[in-house]
Design a protein around this motif. Structure first.
Motif, mmCIF file in Angstrom:
data_model
loop_
_atom_site.group_PDB
_atom_site.id
_atom_site.type_symbol
_atom_site.label_atom_id
_atom_site.label_comp_id
_atom_site.label_asym_id
_atom_site.label_seq_id
_atom_site.Cartn_x
_atom_site.Cartn_y
_atom_site.Cartn_z
ATOM 1 N N GLN A 1 80.438 30.521 71.560
ATOM 2 C CA GLN A 1 81.278 30.124 70.450
ATOM 3 C C GLN A 1 81.549 28.471 71.263
ATOM 4 O OE1 GLN A 1 85.010 31.718 72.944
ATOM 5 N NE2 GLN A 1 85.592 29.812 73.891
ATOM 6 N N ASN A 2 82.540 28.075 70.558
ATOM 7 C CA ASN A 2 82.131 26.432 70.738
ATOM 8 C C ASN A 2 83.453 25.949 71.114
ATOM 9 O OD1 ASN A 2 79.133 25.962 69.317
ATOM 10 N ND2 ASN A 2 79.527 25.137 71.118
ATOM 11 N N GLN A 3 84.552 25.193 71.290
ATOM 12 C CA GLN A 3 85.565 24.889 71.373
ATOM 13 C C GLN A 3 85.989 23.573 71.659
ATOM 14 O OE1 GLN A 3 87.726 27.397 74.431
ATOM 15 N NE2 GLN A 3 87.120 26.099 75.934
ATOM 16 N N LEU A 4 87.000 23.472 71.658
ATOM 17 C CA LEU A 4 87.056 21.376 71.766
ATOM 18 C C LEU A 4 89.216 21.861 71.855
ATOM 19 C CD1 LEU A 4 86.729 18.555 70.825
ATOM 20 C CD2 LEU A 4 86.658 18.607 68.502
ATOM 21 N N HIS A 5 89.633 21.392 72.725
ATOM 22 C CA HIS A 5 90.416 20.404 73.116
ATOM 23 C C HIS A 5 90.778 19.771 72.003
ATOM 24 C CE1 HIS A 5 91.619 23.819 76.397
ATOM 25 N NE2 HIS A 5 89.895 23.538 75.925
ATOM 26 N N PHE A 6 91.603 18.969 72.207
ATOM 27 C CA PHE A 6 92.074 17.612 71.170
ATOM 28 C C PHE A 6 93.806 17.295 71.511
ATOM 29 C CE2 PHE A 6 92.849 20.811 68.096
ATOM 30 C CZ PHE A 6 93.533 20.810 66.999
ATOM 31 N N HIS A 7 94.441 15.934 71.337
ATOM 32 C CA HIS A 7 95.519 15.618 71.599
ATOM 33 C C HIS A 7 95.741 15.780 69.970
ATOM 34 C CE1 HIS A 7 95.983 13.869 75.989
ATOM 35 N NE2 HIS A 7 95.124 14.011 75.225
ATOM 36 N N LEU A 8 97.225 16.561 69.988
ATOM 37 C CA LEU A 8 98.051 16.288 68.364
ATOM 38 C C LEU A 8 98.889 14.800 68.253
ATOM 39 C CD1 LEU A 8 100.438 20.121 68.756
ATOM 40 C CD2 LEU A 8 97.754 19.103 67.677
ATOM 41 N N LYS A 9 99.117 14.044 69.047
ATOM 42 C CA LYS A 9 98.846 12.417 68.461
ATOM 43 C C LYS A 9 98.462 12.287 67.182
ATOM 44 C CE LYS A 9 99.305 7.537 70.048
ATOM 45 N NZ LYS A 9 100.606 6.711 71.646
ATOM 46 N N PRO A 10 98.618 11.538 66.293
ATOM 47 C CA PRO A 10 98.048 11.208 64.807
ATOM 48 C C PRO A 10 97.302 9.829 65.768
ATOM 49 C CG PRO A 10 100.271 11.593 64.529
ATOM 50 C CD PRO A 10 100.263 11.646 66.170
ATOM 51 N N ALA A 11 96.320 9.627 64.742
ATOM 52 C CA ALA A 11 95.404 8.226 64.583
ATOM 53 C C ALA A 11 95.989 7.267 63.974
ATOM 54 C CB ALA A 11 93.817 8.324 64.824
ATOM 55 N N GLU A 12 95.699 6.639 64.408
ATOM 56 C CA GLU A 12 96.135 4.864 64.086
ATOM 57 C C GLU A 12 95.229 4.391 63.301
ATOM 58 O OE1 GLU A 12 97.394 2.240 66.995
ATOM 59 O OE2 GLU A 12 98.649 3.494 67.978
ATOM 60 N N ASP A 13 95.655 4.084 61.967
ATOM 61 C CA ASP A 13 94.498 2.706 61.055
ATOM 62 C C ASP A 13 94.292 3.967 60.344
ATOM 63 O OD1 ASP A 13 96.191 0.713 62.041
ATOM 64 O OD2 ASP A 13 94.498 0.286 63.673
ATOM 65 N N THR A 14 94.286 5.650 60.155
ATOM 66 C CA THR A 14 93.284 5.827 59.210
ATOM 67 C C THR A 14 93.997 5.954 57.415
ATOM 68 O OG1 THR A 14 94.227 8.145 59.392
ATOM 69 C CG2 THR A 14 92.562 7.628 61.392
ATOM 70 N N MET B 1 88.391 26.671 68.741
ATOM 71 C CA MET B 1 87.547 27.475 68.694
ATOM 72 C C MET B 1 86.207 28.495 67.919
ATOM 73 S SD MET B 1 88.516 29.679 71.704
ATOM 74 C CE MET B 1 90.629 30.292 71.579
ATOM 75 N N VAL B 2 85.292 27.764 67.367
ATOM 76 C CA VAL B 2 84.421 28.829 66.840
ATOM 77 C C VAL B 2 83.378 29.637 67.572
ATOM 78 C CG1 VAL B 2 82.084 27.815 65.099
ATOM 79 C CG2 VAL B 2 84.101 26.567 65.516
ATOM 80 N N LYS B 3 83.362 30.638 66.827
ATOM 81 C CA LYS B 3 83.142 32.103 67.702
ATOM 82 C C LYS B 3 82.079 32.880 66.701
ATOM 83 C CE LYS B 3 86.473 33.985 70.401
ATOM 84 N NZ LYS B 3 87.869 34.406 71.187
#
Length: 777
Positions: A526-539, A515-517
């Motif tokens: 504020q703006n917030q973003l939910h995300f998965h902790l699973k690593p991305a592939e091929d980065t 969250m950015v307040k």
């Protein structure tokens, strides 16, 4: 006797660099660039080839290797002085060595030394870097492969560093360039544009999320290679988690997962519709000699200085009554129109515009530090937030010193920067805006300066975002260490990037939230973003390297701030992080030594400086580089990795930059839009006079005849001007929108009768069909 076959320098010396191949891989808004430089020594003696070239100022150089015959040598990152000594020792003992190092003065300049290339031998150098792509005003993502490296002007008193560089016309650059780009994104690629000739865009799949484009054959080394990439439904908030390096120690930056968060804040419409009417606006204009160069191949008469004059007209007409302003201009010296910022009214606006019309590119070199210091010494005006606009072609040699000064004064202002023309230093332009909490724009090729500058003025008029904080909501046992410097500025729709190291056991099925307040116009948001902790592939390790680069740049700034305290602690941290991540810094260099080359290379070593394209058609130079003086600390810069260049030596006027003040050129007639805008009063109104009628394409009698009898002449003139703008100039609305808002506000304050009748009569006179609501009335 030199064998003069093949490619030659201006001094009839063979050129060891034959070709440059560049491959660009874009994933969403991150770019990976691989450049391959092919060398061949056709002389009868061993040579050392030295190439000085530009890279994007925020690039993370992360790989450097050489292939000689069947031998492949991967360079290591080492402390810079140690790397230089190893390079010199290798050459002294007859071994081949390769050295890549960043300039001490500007992070967008690199030097590549290819040592002891035997007669008849070929070598292939591979250089790789990663960088984020900047978001443009029209939502495009900008990638720039620097093709031009202009002279970097040195302020009086700078240390003179000796070097020899050959400059040749762009058409005679004796090496070729091939360039291809592959673009992929979760969203379809809608188009790719460029300032250079491209082959047609090829889509690689049916949903158009992958595409490829190539530079057309026969590229001239007269401009940077710029790509603008557009996605459908672009710029959604994203968070990408990248797994740590398996061989790295857990708990270190490279051993732990790293997350890159991209946020695009959206402000409430109620806030955006009420732009600030107060402020102190300080405009700082480069008037060095190089601002006379043509910036538009199709309109040879247009120069940066003429475009800047037109832009200042639009800026001054767009300011609100009651704010404050001043205009500085600089070269080897600097000038200001008023001793200190003055209140904006009809008298001060007229005086400023008269001075602006007289401005020429006649002040010599590019000493930006002195006027900046003078501006910062002026006390801020209560309740008038200071906004600094800097217009320059970016040809300065003391980039880091300038950026440090802006950072030191960041609490008192916001800085908006504009890089004008090919070869403008990305390190300077981006650095000014980043440390000054503003926004950076680049004007190249056929770009019009006015719409980009007016967009930045709209940013400056947005309410200042205050009390910015970042908080994380992560699973138990997982913590985030932010690697990016604190966010100091947030603008509507512009990307905010955050890098963070994740420590602890990250469960792939788990989810986190960032969250950015902040406080916007006194209201908490504020703006917030939910995300998965699973690593991305091929980065790969792209995100880790970008995070390392971000942290390295922050530490380097801290080191320069602490300099004088004899604290080696920060430098030690930078070197350790640079070596650990494999990302270059100002304190390290890439070094590769070919220890398997068999017999030592015999004979004296001939130095060959790679010739580079120059705009001025002349060769500039000083005495040869001293060994171990390795890379110039200030007084010269030349050549480009991917092409063009020139150089400057010593402290004379920048490349014959001084113009003859006595023969100032006649100003051409203004185009109709600027003619109309020039007639507007500071209050926002227009007067019913012959020049207005002429600008509207009518006679005074025609304009007077249709005026409703009960309507004030000034109201009638102002409505006509607004109808003309909406009826004929909607294609450049971003250039006049703010001054039209001021005019509409003035009209509403008059509370005059017959507005609807005036609009109907004005439409009839001008042949338009503009609705009253469209005029803001």
């Amino acid at each position: 006797m030199v064998n003069c076959c093949g490619l030659l320098t201006a001094q009839k010396e063979p050129v060891p660099l034959k070709s440059i191949e560049v491959e660009l891989q874009v994933r969403d808004h991150v770019a990976t660039v691989v450049s391959t430089l092919n060398y061949e020594n056709k002389e009868d003696k061993p040579v050392e080839a030295v190439f000085v070239f530009p890279l994007p100022g925020d690039a993370a150089v992360c790989h450097f290797s050489a292939k000689v015959g069947q031998t492949h040598i991967v360079a290591e990152v080492k402390e810079k002085q140690q790397a230089r000594e190893e390079y010199d020792d290798a050459l002294s003992s007859g071994q081949q060595a390769f050295l890549l190092e960043e300039s001490d003065q500007s992070p967008d300049i690199f030097s590549l030394s290819v040592g002891s290339l035997p007669p008849g031998e070929s070598a292939s150098i591979r250089l790789e870097y990663v960088t984020e792509l900047a978001v443009q005003a029209d939502d495009g993502l900008r990638f720039c492969l620097p093709a031009v490296l202009n002279p970097r002007y040195q302020p009086q008193g700078s240390e003179d560093v000796s070097v020899q560089v050959t400059s040749v016309p762009a058409s005679l650059v004796p090496y070729s360039l091939s360039f291809s780009a592959r673009v992929s994104s979760p969203r379809p690629v809608s188009k790719v544009e460029s300032s250079c000739s491209l082959e047609p865009l090829q889509y690689l799949n049916t949903d158009q999320t992958q595409a490829m484009v190539k530079l057309a054959a026969g590229h001239k080394f007269d401009r940077d290679v710029e790509l603008l990439i557009y996605y459908k439904d672009a710029h959604q908030p994203t968070a990408v988690v990248e797994a740590g390096q398996a061989s790295a120690k857990p708990g270190t930056l490279m051993g732990d997962p790293v997350v890159m968060v991209s946020l695009y804040p959206e402000f409430p419409q109620s806030v955006m519709s009420s732009l600030a009417s107060c402020g102190e606006f300080v405009f700082l204009l480069d008037r060095s000699g190089s601002m006379k160069r043509s910036i538009n191949n199709s309109k040879q008469e247009e120069t940066p200085i003429s475009s800047a004059r037109d832009t200042l007209l639009l800026l001054l007409k767009s300011l609100s009554m009651g704010c404050y302003f001043n205009i500085y201009s600089f070269g080897s010296t600097f000038e200001h129109i008023f001793p200190k910022s003055v209140e904006y009214n009809e008298k001060s606006m007229k005086k400023a515009l008269k001075k602006v019309e007289e401005m020429q590119a006649d002040l010599g070199g590019t000493e930006i530090l002195k006027p900046l210091k003078h501006i910062y010494k002026q006390p801020c005006i209560p309740k008038q937030p200071r906004q600094l606009f800097v217009f320059t072609d970016g040809e300065v040699g003391n980039t880091k010193e300038v950026i440090d000064l802006v950072k030191k004064n960041a609490g008192s202002h916001r800085c908006f920067s504009f890089g004008i023309g090919e070869g403008a230093s990305s390190a300077l332009i981006n650095g000014l805006a980043k440390e000054g909490g503003g926004h950076a724009q680049f004007i190249t090729g056929t770009d019009r300066m006015q719409p980009k500058v007016m967009q930045s003025l709209r940013f400056a008029l947005q309410p200042a975002v205050e009390d910015i904080s970042v908080t994380w909501d992560l699973p138990k046992g997982v913590s985030a260490t932010v690697l990016s410097p604190p966010i100091t500025a947030i603008f509507q729709g512009q990307r905010s990037l955050i890098y963070a190291q994740l420590t602890g056991q990250c469960l792939e099925a788990a989810e986190g939230c960032v969250m950015v307040k902040y406080s916007l116009a006194g209201h908490p948001s504020q703006n917030q973003l939910h995300f998965h902790l699973k690593p991305a592939e091929d980065t790969g390790l792209t995100i880790h390297r970008l995070a390392a680069r971000t942290l390295i740049r922050s530490l380097e700034l801290e080191d320069r701030s602490d300099r004088g305290q004899q604290d080696e602690g920060v430098k030690k941290k930078v070197v350790e992080l640079s070596v650990q991540s494999g990302v270059s810094s100002s304190f390290t260099a890439f070094i590769a030594v070919n220890k398997d080359s068999g017999e030592s290379i015999q004979g004296p070593l001939a130095r060959r400086n790679i010739p580079t394209p120059g705009f001025y058609g002349q060769t500039l130079g000083c005495s040869p580089r001293r060994r171990l003086g390795a890379f110039p600390t200030m007084a010269y810069y030349a050549a480009p990795l991917n092409h063009g260049v020139k150089m400057f030596c010593g402290t004379a006027g920048k490349a014959s930059g001084r113009a003859d003040k006595a023969g100032a050129p006649q100003q051409p007639l203004r185009e109709p839009l600027l003619q109309l805008v020039s007639l507007q009063k500071a209050s926002g109104s227009w007067m019913l006079e012959a020049p207005l009628a002429s600008a509207l394409g009518k006679t005074s009698d025609e304009v007077e005849k249709l005026k409703p009898a009960s309507v004030n002449k000034e109201v009638w003139a102002t409505i006509l001007a607004l109808i003309w703008l909406h009826g004929f100039k909607m294609d450049v609305k971003e250039e006049w929108e703010l001054l039209a808002m001021k005019a509409a506000s003035w009209l509403r304050a008059q509370n005059g009768p017959c507005v609807t009748e005036c609009v109907e009569a004005g439409n009839a006179l001008l042949g338009c069909s503009v609705q009253k609501d469209a005029l803001g009335l």
